[in-house]
Design a protein around this motif. Structure first.
Motif, PDB file in Angstrom:
ATOM      1  N   LYS A  43      -2.600   2.300  -0.443  1.00 52.92           N
ATOM      2  CA  LYS A  43      -0.991   2.036  -0.807  1.00 52.92           C
ATOM      3  C   LYS A  43      -0.762   0.843  -1.188  1.00 52.92           C
ATOM      4  N   ASN A  73       1.552   2.347   5.816  1.00 53.20           N
ATOM      5  CA  ASN A  73       0.749   1.616   4.731  1.00 53.20           C
ATOM      6  C   ASN A  73       1.494   0.983   3.413  1.00 53.20           C
ATOM      7  N   SER A 180       0.698  13.053   1.094  1.00 53.15           N
ATOM      8  CA  SER A 180       1.912  12.724   1.764  1.00 53.15           C
ATOM      9  C   SER A 180       2.876  12.959   0.930  1.00 53.15           C
ATOM     10  N   THR A 181       3.307  11.838   0.064  1.00 49.18           N
ATOM     11  CA  THR A 181       4.244  11.819  -0.975  1.00 49.18           C
ATOM     12  C   THR A 181       3.575  12.636  -2.273  1.00 49.18           C
ATOM     13  N   CYS A 182       2.427  12.745  -2.045  1.00 51.81           N
ATOM     14  CA  CYS A 182       1.509  13.589  -3.189  1.00 51.81           C
ATOM     15  C   CYS A 182       1.436  12.683  -4.438  1.00 51.81           C
ATOM     16  N   SER A 184      -0.802  10.014  -4.967  1.00 52.55           N
ATOM     17  CA  SER A 184      -1.995   9.885  -5.242  1.00 52.55           C
ATOM     18  C   SER A 184      -2.922  10.955  -5.813  1.00 52.55           C
ATOM     19  N   GLY A 223       0.974   8.999   8.076  1.00 59.21           N
ATOM     20  CA  GLY A 223      -0.042   8.735   6.788  1.00 59.21           C
ATOM     21  C   GLY A 223      -0.126  10.118   6.016  1.00 59.21           C
ATOM     22  N   SER A 267      -5.869  10.177   8.399  1.00 60.17           N
ATOM     23  CA  SER A 267      -6.195  11.116   7.272  1.00 60.17           C
ATOM     24  C   SER A 267      -7.388  11.264   6.523  1.00 60.17           C
ATOM     25  N   ALA A 293      -8.777   6.547   2.992  1.00 62.37           N
ATOM     26  CA  ALA A 293      -7.639   6.045   2.729  1.00 62.37           C
ATOM     27  C   ALA A 293      -6.915   5.067   3.545  1.00 62.37           C
TER      28      ALA A 293
END
Ligand SMILES: Cc1ncc(COP(=O)(O)O)c(C=O)c1O
Length: 316
Positions: A43, A73, A180-182, A184, A223, A267, A293
């Motif tokens: 992050k 993160n 998570s947010t997608c 990456s 995460g 993760s 990660a």
């Protein structure tokens, strides 16, 4: 004159061949060590890129209060960049945050907004996002970095794939990454698409997350996973996704520790678990990358504490 600061050392993380795991699974496993960024997670890339781009576009100035919802993160990454740029930062977090992460945020001068009510999915994400909106409407000159839909988030992660390719000398056959947010995985997929690389991407998600499923379950490991569908569209270009339970995630963390002496966050353990499940279906000798990660030291009181595991995870 020598001009440098810690932000210049985000990215260009090492790519490590995992000899023992490779031997066990009969594939070539490489770990991209995002835990070796200054803030010890991937992050750092998102927070640096989003804030520098926002400054460049004059969306923020030196008097802006930056606000973000985070499981930890992203908040650490933003707290550091905000502190260096002299910006105020409010981290909207929830009770699943690691105690070390909370302490680190305070040391960087972040203001902490802790939500306490779950959002009906056994998680806190939607409560956190509501709190961000409330803060934005009440604080003048405030700005949310909005890691959930800001295109500068995936943009930052295109470099992860570029660096892997440069270090390997070619594109890997498979890449496992937790979501998570997608942001990456979206950035990695964008980079693959631009060059029409052969790499097949497998997204690893937590059981009980709503990213790929509609079956909610209480989750304790921060995460990974989300209690809403992602804003970034990933389903079209993914090769597959793999769900992993929190028990399997913890087993994966210990596997990596035992075989490779890498103490990683949840993760990453989930990716190891996903690799173990999928390895028999991959061609022997295939080049497979995974993303470490974040660092495991922030999980000493949770994943690596057997009492915590008994209390929270085994009782689920
Ligand atoms: C440890 C860890 N792994 C994986 C991810 C997933 O990243 P993304 O939000 O880009 O999907 C995060 C996101 O915060 C994380 O902190």
């Amino acid at each position: 004159m020598f001009m440098d600061n810690i932000l210049n050392h985000i990215g260009k993380t090492p790519l490590v061949h995992l000899d023992n795991l490779s031997q066990e699974l009969k594939i070539n496993v490489y770990a991209k060590m995002e835990s070796m960024n200054p803030g010890k997670s991937l992050k750092d890339r998102s927070s640096k890129n989003i804030l520098l781009q926002a400054l460049k576009r004059k969306l923020i100035n030196t008097k802006t209060t930056v606000i973000e919802s985070s499981s930890g993160n992203m908040a650490i990454g933003l707290a550091r960049v905000c502190s260096l740029l002299g910006l105020k930062f409010i981290a909207v977090v929830d009770p699943n945050i690691n105690s070390q992460t909370l302490k680190i945020l305070q040391l960087y001068g972040a203001h902490i907004e802790m939500v306490s009510v779950t959002d009906g999915t056994g998680s806190y994400l939607n409560t956190r996002l509501k709190r961000v909106q409330t803060l934005l409407s009440s604080i003048p000159n405030s700005y949310t970095t909005n890691q959930y839909s800001n295109p500068d988030n995936p943009q930052a992660h295109r470099h992860i794939f570029k660096e892997i390719k440069a270090d390997l000398g070619h594109s890997p056959d498979y890449l496992f990454t937790a979501v998570s947010t997608c942001g990456s995985v979206r950035g990695i997929l964008d980079e693959i698409a631009v060059n029409q690389d052969k790499t097949k991407v497998i997204a690893v998600d937590a059981e009980g997350s709503l990213i790929f499923s509609d079956q909610v379950k209480t989750r304790y490991i921060p995460g990974m996973g989300a209690s809403r569908k992602p804003d970034f569209d990933i389903t079209q270009s993914l090769y597959a996704h793999q769900l992993v339970s929190e028990q399997e995630t913890i087993a994966g963390c210990y596997q990596l520790l035992k075989l490779e002496c890498i103490l990683a966050g949840g993760s990453t353990g989930a990716q190891v678990a996903a690799l173990m499940k999928r390895a028999p279906t991959l061609e022997p000798g295939a080049d497979v990358c995974m993303i470490v990660a974040d660092d495991g030291e922030r999980y000493l009181d949770t994943i690596y504490d057997t009492e915590w595991v008994k209390r929270k995870i085994d009782k689920k």
